[in-house]
Design a protein around this motif. Structure first.
Motif, short mmCIF file in Angstrom:
data_model
loop_
_atom_site.label_atom_id
_atom_site.label_comp_id
_atom_site.label_asym_id
_atom_site.label_seq_id
_atom_site.Cartn_x
_atom_site.Cartn_y
_atom_site.Cartn_z
N PRO A 126 26.21 43.14 43.98
CA PRO A 126 26.46 41.40 43.88
C PRO A 126 25.19 40.77 44.44
O PRO A 126 24.28 41.22 45.17
CB PRO A 126 27.67 41.20 44.91
CG PRO A 126 27.62 42.23 45.90
CD PRO A 126 27.02 43.61 45.22
N VAL A 259 33.60 45.13 43.90
CA VAL A 259 34.04 44.65 42.44
C VAL A 259 33.47 45.73 41.47
O VAL A 259 32.43 46.29 41.47
CB VAL A 259 33.29 43.38 42.16
CG1 VAL A 259 33.66 42.98 40.65
CG2 VAL A 259 33.77 42.30 42.94
N LEU A 268 38.79 43.97 41.77
CA LEU A 268 38.10 43.50 42.67
C LEU A 268 39.04 43.60 44.09
O LEU A 268 40.23 43.70 44.05
CB LEU A 268 38.04 41.93 42.47
CG LEU A 268 37.64 40.92 43.46
CD1 LEU A 268 36.77 40.03 42.90
CD2 LEU A 268 38.86 40.56 44.17
N SER A 295 26.51 42.34 32.46
CA SER A 295 27.48 41.42 33.45
C SER A 295 26.85 41.35 34.80
O SER A 295 26.21 42.22 35.25
CB SER A 295 29.01 41.94 33.50
OG SER A 295 29.38 42.25 32.01
N GLU A 296 27.52 40.43 35.57
CA GLU A 296 26.94 40.43 36.81
C GLU A 296 27.93 39.64 37.78
O GLU A 296 28.79 38.90 37.53
CB GLU A 296 25.47 39.31 36.97
CG GLU A 296 25.68 38.04 36.32
CD GLU A 296 24.51 37.11 36.12
OE1 GLU A 296 24.60 35.96 36.30
OE2 GLU A 296 23.42 37.92 36.26
N VAL A 297 27.87 39.78 39.14
CA VAL A 297 28.66 39.32 40.22
C VAL A 297 27.98 38.49 41.34
O VAL A 297 26.66 38.84 41.58
CB VAL A 297 29.52 40.70 40.79
CG1 VAL A 297 30.21 39.91 42.07
CG2 VAL A 297 30.11 41.35 39.83
N SER A 298 28.18 37.55 41.73
CA SER A 298 27.60 36.81 42.59
C SER A 298 28.71 36.35 43.57
O SER A 298 29.99 35.85 43.48
CB SER A 298 27.24 35.34 41.96
OG SER A 298 26.19 35.60 41.08
N VAL A 304 33.95 33.84 44.74
CA VAL A 304 33.14 34.96 44.36
C VAL A 304 33.31 34.95 42.78
O VAL A 304 34.49 34.59 42.11
CB VAL A 304 34.01 36.45 44.56
CG1 VAL A 304 33.18 37.63 43.89
CG2 VAL A 304 33.81 36.77 46.00
N GLU A 305 32.29 35.15 42.20
CA GLU A 305 32.14 34.81 40.31
C GLU A 305 31.67 36.12 39.83
O GLU A 305 30.47 36.64 40.03
CB GLU A 305 31.32 33.49 40.32
CG GLU A 305 31.30 33.13 38.72
CD GLU A 305 30.32 32.07 38.48
OE1 GLU A 305 30.83 30.68 38.90
OE2 GLU A 305 29.15 32.31 38.24
N ILE A 306 32.59 36.48 38.92
CA ILE A 306 32.32 37.56 38.10
C ILE A 306 32.00 37.33 36.76
O ILE A 306 32.94 36.58 36.18
CB ILE A 306 33.56 38.77 38.08
CG1 ILE A 306 33.86 39.01 39.47
CG2 ILE A 306 33.03 39.85 37.14
CD1 ILE A 306 35.07 38.39 40.08
#
Length: 353
Positions: A126, A259, A268, A295-298, A304-306
């Motif tokens: 992340p 995640v 998750l 894809s990315e995770v923040s 939490v944004e996927i």
């Protein structure tokens, strides 16, 4: 008296007079003109174009039809009682072959083959916002854990029974009566109510202030099994190229949370250290196929944004289907039984609340 001679009708275009056939002879045109016995007519055809009306033999045009009829002929000759031939109409050929209708179909790219559900998942690294790390300082976590592990009830602790607004002020608080809702809160189509007493309202503050429908003893600590799970609000939206899942949570540990993604699965797990390592879990089989590498995770202080990259174009009708454990299946069945009472409460008048 001798009988009058019959007069003949002249059919030359633009003349319209009747004439005596005995005096209708070839002669001097000027003499005919002076005696008004000559035929003044238009040898050409009438022309109608762009609201203008005129004759093909002379350059005279007008827009008014009456004025067009009164245009004097441009040629002098004898009268004629023979109708001029009608202009030939264009011949419509019937032998023109019928055009064949060709259906144009949109080019649909071939769909990707859907991988199996047990495809190995990738643990996503992340992007952690600096504000999140500041919120989770180690001293605060240890202090919270010690408070949870201790049997002592902290002053100001809220009663855990739903709808009870009493806070713990000391041992004497246990002698007070707890008025609470034994059911669960339900939010459906903009209405808010408790499943136990079924009093509906659209205002959230009114819902929170509803007096309990049952009485009993205060509960200051939740059972350990209840503290292991946290309910977080989450939703998703999509663009033409991505599907974005947002889970709204605070004070979770980014180092312990995880995640995982596969082309058709999202898994998750958020860990909340300040709540005795309680967790929030989400496991979905995705509606479409994603590109895990793009894809990315923040992780932020409040969510939490996927952000998942679609592997093929097209809109998803839904995120997918939930993959449930045995305990979650049991909980889902309980919720379904609660939702079954919803149609019975639709006729409740809010004025009675």
């Amino acid at each position: 008296m001798p009988a009058e001679k019959p007069m003949l009708q002249c059919y030359n275009r633009g003349c319209g007079q009747k004439y005596d056939p005995d005096t209708n002879t070839d002669g001097n045109i000027l003499e005919w003109n002076r005696t008004a016995k000559s035929c003044r007519h238009h040898p050409g055809l009438p022309v109608f174009h762009d609201a203008y009306k005129g004759w093909g033999c002379c350059n005279k045009k007008c827009t008014d039809f009456t004025e067009f009829l009164n245009i004097k002929g441009c040629t002098l000759s004898k009268h004629s009682n023979v109708k001029p031939p009608e202009p030939e109409k264009p011949v419509v050929k019937d032998d023109i072959p019928d055009t064949e209708e060709v259906e144009v179909k949109a080019i649909v790219p071939p769909s990707l083959q859907r991988p199996p559900i047990d495809t190995p998942m990738v643990i996503m690294k992340p992007n952690i916002a600096p504000s999140l790390m500041q919120q989770l300082s180690a001293p605060q976590q240890e202090e919270k854990k010690e408070a949870l592990e201790s049997d002592e009830i902290q002053i100001g602790t809220n009663c855990k029974n739903g709808g009870c607004q009493v806070t713990y002020q000391g041992p004497d608080t246990n002698n007070s009566l707890c008025t609470y809702h034994p059911g669960v809160p339900i939010f459906h189509e903009g209405m808010k109510y408790w499943s136990c007493c079924q009093r509906k309202t659209s205002d959230f503050n009114s819902f929170l202030n509803q007096a309990g429908c049952n009485q009993g003893r205060h509960v200051w600590k939740k059972d350990e099994s209840e503290m292991q799970k946290v309910q977080c609000r989450w939703d998703f939206h999509q663009t033409g190229t991505h599907v974005i899942v947002s889970v709204y949570a605070k004070k979770y540990c980014p180092k312990e949370s995880i995640v995982k993604l596969s082309p058709i699965r999202l898994c998750l797990k958020l860990v909340f250290p300040q709540q005795a390592d309680a967790t929030f879990d989400l496991d979905y089989e995705l509606r479409g196929i994603i590109d895990v590498s793009a894809s990315e995770v923040s992780m932020y202080g409040t969510k939490v944004e996927i952000k998942m990259k679609k592997a093929e174009p097209g809109a998803w009708t839904k995120l997918g289907s939930l993959i449930e454990t045995k305990d979650e299946k049991k909980e889902t069945k309980t919720r379904s039984n609660i939702d079954n009472v919803t149609p019975q409460m639709q006729a409740v008048d809010l004025d009675d609340l």
